[in-house]
Design a protein around this motif. Structure first.
Motif, PDB file in Angstrom:
ATOM      1  N   ARG A   1      -2.059   4.303  -6.817  1.00 26.07           N
ATOM      2  CA  ARG A   1      -2.927   3.762  -5.773  1.00 26.07           C
ATOM      3  C   ARG A   1      -3.177   2.286  -6.058  1.00 26.07           C
ATOM      4  NH1 ARG A   1      -8.102   2.877  -7.236  1.00 26.07           N
ATOM      5  NH2 ARG A   1      -8.961   3.957  -9.055  1.00 26.07           N
TER       6      ARG A   1
ATOM      7  N   TRP B   1     -15.196 -13.315  -0.298  1.00 22.33           N
ATOM      8  CA  TRP B   1     -14.077 -13.031  -1.195  1.00 22.33           C
ATOM      9  C   TRP B   1     -13.135 -14.215  -1.357  1.00 22.33           C
ATOM     10  CZ3 TRP B   1     -13.703  -9.324  -4.607  1.00 22.33           C
ATOM     11  CH2 TRP B   1     -14.429  -8.146  -4.426  1.00 22.33           C
TER      12      TRP B   1
ATOM     13  N   HIS C   1       0.839  -1.206   0.000  1.00 23.27           N
ATOM     14  CA  HIS C   1       0.000   0.000   0.000  1.00 23.27           C
ATOM     15  C   HIS C   1       0.875   1.257   0.000  1.00 23.27           C
ATOM     16  CE1 HIS C   1      -3.591   2.415   0.989  1.00 23.27           C
ATOM     17  NE2 HIS C   1      -2.759   3.117   1.734  1.00 23.27           N
TER      18      HIS C   1
ATOM     19  N   LEU D   1      -8.212  -1.862  -3.649  1.00 26.37           N
ATOM     20  CA  LEU D   1      -8.766  -1.248  -2.444  1.00 26.37           C
ATOM     21  C   LEU D   1     -10.139  -0.636  -2.739  1.00 26.37           C
ATOM     22  CD1 LEU D   1      -8.319  -0.566   0.540  1.00 26.37           C
ATOM     23  CD2 LEU D   1      -7.223   1.569  -0.204  1.00 26.37           C
ATOM     24  N   ASN D   2     -11.145  -1.172  -2.073  1.00 23.48           N
ATOM     25  CA  ASN D   2     -12.549  -0.755  -2.225  1.00 23.48           C
ATOM     26  C   ASN D   2     -13.147  -1.116  -3.585  1.00 23.48           C
ATOM     27  OD1 ASN D   2     -12.575   0.425   0.391  1.00 23.48           O
ATOM     28  ND2 ASN D   2     -11.598   2.262  -0.436  1.00 23.48           N
ATOM     29  N   TYR D   3     -12.451  -1.914  -4.378  1.00 25.41           N
ATOM     30  CA  TYR D   3     -13.009  -2.348  -5.664  1.00 25.41           C
ATOM     31  C   TYR D   3     -14.108  -3.370  -5.397  1.00 25.41           C
ATOM     32  CZ  TYR D   3     -13.280  -4.321 -10.378  1.00 25.41           C
ATOM     33  OH  TYR D   3     -13.713  -4.764 -11.604  1.00 25.41           O
ATOM     34  N   ARG D   4     -15.326  -3.023  -5.734  1.00 28.61           N
ATOM     35  CA  ARG D   4     -16.492  -3.871  -5.468  1.00 28.61           C
ATOM     36  C   ARG D   4     -16.572  -4.273  -3.991  1.00 28.61           C
ATOM     37  NH1 ARG D   4     -16.453  -7.823 -10.870  1.00 28.61           N
ATOM     38  NH2 ARG D   4     -16.750  -6.150 -12.379  1.00 28.61           N
ATOM     39  N   GLY D   5     -16.022  -3.429  -3.143  1.00 29.59           N
ATOM     40  CA  GLY D   5     -16.078  -3.678  -1.705  1.00 29.59           C
ATOM     41  C   GLY D   5     -14.896  -4.431  -1.130  1.00 29.59           C
ATOM     42  N   PHE D   6     -13.883  -4.754  -1.955  1.00 31.50           N
ATOM     43  CA  PHE D   6     -12.720  -5.461  -1.403  1.00 31.50           C
ATOM     44  C   PHE D   6     -12.005  -4.546  -0.410  1.00 31.50           C
ATOM     45  CE2 PHE D   6      -8.387  -7.180  -1.372  1.00 31.50           C
ATOM     46  CZ  PHE D   6      -8.668  -8.527  -1.152  1.00 31.50           C
ATOM     47  N   PRO D   7     -11.675  -5.051   0.788  1.00 30.04           N
ATOM     48  CA  PRO D   7     -11.255  -4.143   1.860  1.00 30.04           C
ATOM     49  C   PRO D   7      -9.759  -3.847   1.940  1.00 30.04           C
ATOM     50  CG  PRO D   7     -11.582  -6.342   2.743  1.00 30.04           C
ATOM     51  CD  PRO D   7     -11.958  -6.414   1.286  1.00 30.04           C
ATOM     52  N   LYS D   8      -8.938  -4.477   1.123  1.00 31.19           N
ATOM     53  CA  LYS D   8      -7.488  -4.326   1.266  1.00 31.19           C
ATOM     54  C   LYS D   8      -6.851  -3.911  -0.057  1.00 31.19           C
ATOM     55  CE  LYS D   8      -7.527  -5.711   5.610  1.00 31.19           C
ATOM     56  NZ  LYS D   8      -7.018  -4.952   6.759  1.00 31.19           N
ATOM     57  N   SER D   9      -5.533  -3.697  -0.014  1.00 30.71           N
ATOM     58  CA  SER D   9      -4.800  -3.153  -1.164  1.00 30.71           C
ATOM     59  C   SER D   9      -4.198  -4.207  -2.074  1.00 30.71           C
ATOM     60  CB  SER D   9      -3.704  -2.203  -0.669  1.00 30.71           C
ATOM     61  OG  SER D   9      -4.286  -1.103   0.005  1.00 30.71           O
TER      62      SER D   9
END
Length: 258
Positions: free
Chosen positions: A56, A220, A47, A60-68
């Protein structure tokens, strides 16, 4: 179905930059792989590396994915979520990095040994890498996407391993996922024709046992149903007028792409 995008010369140059950065990030984090490190620590390293290089992390936040990044350990096939899990000697781990730089995404992943390799870990990593290599070598203008999948499937079968069918490679550029879907199984001479300027990922997921998978309650993490080991390798590929260019290849492994 939307058309497969043909990248302009300027777009290809931008893709080279984003892909190189993703590959540099993956190489950086490899040096930190050792027993005791947590997958969250690996996530944080990647990250900050990407942010420090004015990019970036695409996941991260792609379709709700929480990590990088995605970190998939042992029987985890893909989309593993980094967290407090500490790696142990003998584990295998896939680290999947996608960098978003100046409006373009570059995507790559690799499966690594942690500490002392296990015989099964060595075997599945070797087979998965062979599958990626033959898939890349099948890329040529006026070839077909089915050629790629057929080549991968043949190698997996040769070594009595299986190809996960629910997930595939994809076009990539200004969007993280574009057309086409790049299947890792198929029939030669079928599918869309490969044309110069197309850019897509090849990323076969290869299981040591059966191909069947399930998704964990986190919605996921994908794992093998039979708990067998799974390994994956990924590169981003450009179709050139004479063959291919591996945009995420830092080491010149695929320089002879024509």
């Amino acid at each position: 179905m939307p058309a497969i995008k043909i990248k302009t010369t300027e777009e290809i140059e931008s893709m080279r930059a984003s892909c190189r950065l993703a590959a540099l990030c993956l190489k950086m984090v490899e040096s930190h792989l050792q027993p005791g490190v947590t997958t969250q620590q690996l996530n944080d390293l990647c990250h900050h590396f990407l942010l420090d290089h004015h990019a970036r992390p695409s996941p991260l936040n792609y379709r709700g994915f929480p990590k990088s990044i995605c970190t998939s350990v042992n029987q985890q096939v893909c989309h593993g979520i980094p967290g407090p899990r500490a790696l142990r000697s003998g584990d295998i781990i896939n680290i999947d990095v996608t960098a978003h730089l100046n409006g373009f995404h570059g995507d790559t992943n690799k499966t690594f040994h942690v500490g002392i390799p296990s015989p099964k870990g060595e075997r599945i990593i070797q087979v998965a890498k062979k599958c990626l290599d033959v898939g890349i070598r099948a890329v040529r203008p006026k070839g077909f996407f089915g050629d790629i999948g057929a080549a991968i499937q043949a190698v997996a079968s040769q070594y009595n391993c299986s190809v996960v069918r629910e997930y595939c490679g994809h076009g990539i550029g200004r969007d993280f996922h574009e057309e086409p879907a790049v299947l890792h199984y198929g029939i030669p001479g079928t599918g869309a024709e490969l044309k110069p300027g197309m850019i897509f990922t090849i990323e076969p997921m290869i299981n040591l046992g059966k191909p069947d998978i399930r998704v964990l309650p986190d919605k996921w993490t994908v794992v093998t149903k039979d708990h067998s080991l799974s390994a994956q390798f990924e590169h981003t590929i450009l179709v050139t007028p004479t063959g291919f260019e591996v945009l995420t290849d830092l080491d010149g492994e695929y320089l002879n792409g024509s």
